[in-house]
Design a protein around this motif. Sequence first.
Motif, short mmCIF file in Angstrom:
data_model
loop_
_atom_site.label_atom_id
_atom_site.label_comp_id
_atom_site.label_asym_id
_atom_site.label_seq_id
_atom_site.Cartn_x
_atom_site.Cartn_y
_atom_site.Cartn_z
N ALA A 41 95.11 -32.05 88.62
CA ALA A 41 95.68 -32.53 89.87
C ALA A 41 94.78 -33.56 90.52
O ALA A 41 93.60 -33.70 90.19
CB ALA A 41 95.88 -31.33 90.82
N SER A 42 95.32 -34.30 91.46
CA SER A 42 94.55 -35.31 92.19
C SER A 42 93.39 -34.66 92.92
O SER A 42 93.57 -33.65 93.61
CB SER A 42 95.47 -36.04 93.18
N GLY A 43 92.18 -35.20 92.73
CA GLY A 43 90.99 -34.65 93.35
C GLY A 43 90.39 -33.47 92.62
O GLY A 43 89.34 -32.97 93.03
N ASP A 44 91.02 -32.99 91.57
CA ASP A 44 90.55 -31.83 90.84
C ASP A 44 89.51 -32.25 89.81
O ASP A 44 89.41 -33.41 89.41
CB ASP A 44 91.73 -31.13 90.15
N SER A 45 88.71 -31.26 89.34
CA SER A 45 87.73 -31.48 88.29
C SER A 45 87.73 -30.26 87.38
O SER A 45 88.01 -29.13 87.81
CB SER A 45 86.34 -31.73 88.86
N ARG A 46 87.40 -30.48 86.11
CA ARG A 46 87.36 -29.40 85.13
C ARG A 46 86.11 -29.56 84.27
O ARG A 46 85.52 -30.65 84.17
CB ARG A 46 88.59 -29.48 84.21
N LYS A 47 85.73 -28.44 83.62
CA LYS A 47 84.62 -28.47 82.66
C LYS A 47 85.05 -27.77 81.38
O LYS A 47 85.79 -26.78 81.41
CB LYS A 47 83.38 -27.78 83.23
N ILE A 48 84.56 -28.31 80.28
CA ILE A 48 84.75 -27.70 78.96
C ILE A 48 83.37 -27.54 78.34
O ILE A 48 82.59 -28.51 78.30
CB ILE A 48 85.66 -28.55 78.05
N GLU A 49 83.06 -26.33 77.90
CA GLU A 49 81.77 -26.08 77.24
C GLU A 49 82.03 -25.81 75.76
O GLU A 49 82.90 -25.02 75.40
CB GLU A 49 81.06 -24.89 77.87
N LEU A 50 81.23 -26.47 74.95
CA LEU A 50 81.40 -26.38 73.50
C LEU A 50 80.04 -26.18 72.86
O LEU A 50 79.12 -26.98 73.07
CB LEU A 50 82.05 -27.68 72.98
N GLU A 51 79.87 -25.06 72.14
CA GLU A 51 78.60 -24.76 71.49
C GLU A 51 78.82 -24.66 69.99
O GLU A 51 79.75 -23.99 69.52
CB GLU A 51 78.01 -23.46 72.02
N THR A 52 77.93 -25.32 69.24
CA THR A 52 78.01 -25.34 67.78
C THR A 52 76.69 -24.90 67.19
O THR A 52 75.61 -25.30 67.65
CB THR A 52 78.33 -26.76 67.28
N SER A 53 76.77 -24.07 66.16
CA SER A 53 75.57 -23.57 65.49
C SER A 53 75.69 -23.84 64.00
O SER A 53 76.72 -23.53 63.39
CB SER A 53 75.39 -22.07 65.75
N LEU A 54 74.62 -24.40 63.42
CA LEU A 54 74.55 -24.66 61.99
C LEU A 54 73.31 -23.98 61.43
O LEU A 54 72.22 -24.08 62.02
CB LEU A 54 74.48 -26.17 61.69
N SER A 55 73.44 -23.31 60.29
CA SER A 55 72.29 -22.67 59.64
C SER A 55 72.42 -22.86 58.13
O SER A 55 73.53 -22.87 57.58
CB SER A 55 72.21 -21.19 60.00
N TRP A 56 71.24 -22.98 57.47
CA TRP A 56 71.22 -23.22 56.02
C TRP A 56 69.93 -22.66 55.44
O TRP A 56 68.98 -22.35 56.18
CB TRP A 56 71.36 -24.71 55.73
N PRO A 57 69.84 -22.48 54.15
CA PRO A 57 68.64 -21.86 53.55
C PRO A 57 67.40 -22.70 53.76
O PRO A 57 67.45 -23.93 53.91
CB PRO A 57 69.00 -21.76 52.07
N GLU A 58 66.25 -22.02 53.80
CA GLU A 58 64.97 -22.70 53.90
C GLU A 58 64.78 -23.63 52.69
O GLU A 58 65.22 -23.35 51.58
CB GLU A 58 63.83 -21.66 53.93
N GLY A 59 64.12 -24.75 52.96
CA GLY A 59 63.82 -25.70 51.90
C GLY A 59 64.88 -26.74 51.66
O GLY A 59 64.69 -27.66 50.86
N MET A 60 66.01 -26.61 52.33
CA MET A 60 67.06 -27.59 52.19
C MET A 60 67.16 -28.42 53.47
O MET A 60 66.72 -28.00 54.54
CB MET A 60 68.41 -26.93 51.87
N GLU A 61 67.72 -29.61 53.36
CA GLU A 61 67.82 -30.52 54.50
C GLU A 61 69.28 -30.71 54.89
O GLU A 61 70.16 -30.78 54.03
CB GLU A 61 67.19 -31.88 54.16
N LEU A 62 69.47 -30.80 56.20
CA LEU A 62 70.81 -31.03 56.73
C LEU A 62 71.13 -32.52 56.70
O LEU A 62 70.33 -33.33 57.15
CB LEU A 62 70.91 -30.50 58.16
N ARG A 63 72.28 -32.84 56.20
CA ARG A 63 72.72 -34.25 56.16
C ARG A 63 73.97 -34.42 57.00
O ARG A 63 74.70 -33.48 57.24
CB ARG A 63 72.99 -34.68 54.72
#
Length: 540
Positions: free
Chosen positions: A518-540
């Motif tokens: 609506a006119s004059g209104d405000s909203r928020k969206i929260e987005l959380e992302t988690s990435l995990s991978w084995p030790e010794g490997m690199e994220l690309r």
Amino acid sequence: MRFCFSLLALLSASAAWADTIPVSSKVTEVTMYPDSAAITRTAEFQISAGKHRLVLQGVPNTATLETLRIDLTGARQIGTVFRDEYAPPREFNDPRIEEAEARIDEIEQRIQAVKDDATRAGLKGAAAEVSIGFLRQLGENEGLADATPDALRDIARMISAEAETAGQTALDAEIEARRIERQLQELEDELDTAEQALEALDVESENRVFIAVEVEADEASEGAIVLNYLSGWGTSWTPVYDLKLETGDSPKLSIGRGAFVQQNTGENWTDVTLHLSTLAPIGQVSPSLLGTHYRWIEDPEPVALDSRVSSYAEPLVEPPVIIEEAGSMWSAETDDTGVTYSYGEPVSITTGAETLRLELDVLNEPGEVMARAVPMQDEMAYRVVRFTNTSGEQLLSAEYAARYIDGTFIGIDKFDGLAAGEEDELGFGPIEGLQIRRDTLDQSEGGRGIISRSNQQVQKVEIEIENLTGETWPLHLRDRVPYSEQEDLQITWTATPRPSVEDLDKRRGILAWDLEIASGDSRKIELETSLSWPEGMELR
């Protein structure tokens, strides 16, 4: 004597065969393709009984001779001779061109007359300078030392008078030279204008091809030659649209359809019957050859992670091939190969100089106006109109489609086209007061950044929406989360509020929220992302 008579008869028959008749031809009908044009030109002739050679005049060298086909009435066609070298130039018979050339010739003659005047003025000035030099030397003559006072006075008066006359002549010559210089400049400007006027009229190429049709008739007759050939030299047509949005309680989308037409055949088209076709005769007409597939093995190389893991980009989607049917002054013929539109009035196009826009018709469709936001890319939302093509016609894609809102021009963008009965969305510029902000937050301190360890990454995103406009907007917001096709790379995400759609349009990781702001209104969206991978490997 009998041999001589036979020889004369043979010569007479040969002369009848060698009868050469120049025939004037003109373009009467054109079918334009996106990359070329099929041209039809006609010529009429009158011949006596016997064999003749009809030389077609006016065919430009842009004609592809390999595609040339001839239809003949009024005589039997025996053969055709054509060549694109050593052909006679076109004849200049346009009275406007003759008048422009005569104008240029007249100005050039005036320029030459002024240059002659300048030469004469220069000669007078040079002669006056010589006289002045002589008088100076005469006044310094040592022989005047013995002259009487009366003789000296007479000589002085003579030198003064002659010097004054010579000086006035030199001054007049200099003044005349300046006047002539100004006049010459004015004439040069006039000549440039006349030459420019001739160039605007005489845009046709002088290069022509030689085409001779050898015919035979049993009796005197009248006939016609119809010449068909393909020209692919800068001759094409493209669709163009004016997309006009009328806002209010019942928004309406007006789709004005037209076509840009231009030709560079080397000759002007005057009052031709015009067709526009979606076919591409210069393109591929046969299926491709499939080669063999050779495979081999070798020692393996180090394997990098699948490149798809690092790509969050949306997949490319090839636009559909869409054809348009015509209305208004246009008629359309549709078959399995394409669509051909025929314009209802004769058309004239100057070669290499004009781009003609032809208007087709206007389609009106009801539309749903909304806001679309992509916070990862844009800082504000954009006005979008969703509509369905209910006209029963298909719309061609176009590089140029002008956008208007309530009569105000807002910009130009491409139009991908739309099939009959298909739904689509069109953008109509940013909504300045509907602001979008996307921040990446540090989980512990509230600052900007990403929490990351050697084998884990956590990202929190906050999207803020603020409506500073004076109206309520239905907002469709899109964002994304990464996805993986590897079991060792674990990806989880949460969103508050939850998106309305996940994997939008079957694109993995694309999220969509349908909101009402609506006119004059405000909203928020929260987005959380988690990435995990084995030790010794690199994220690309």
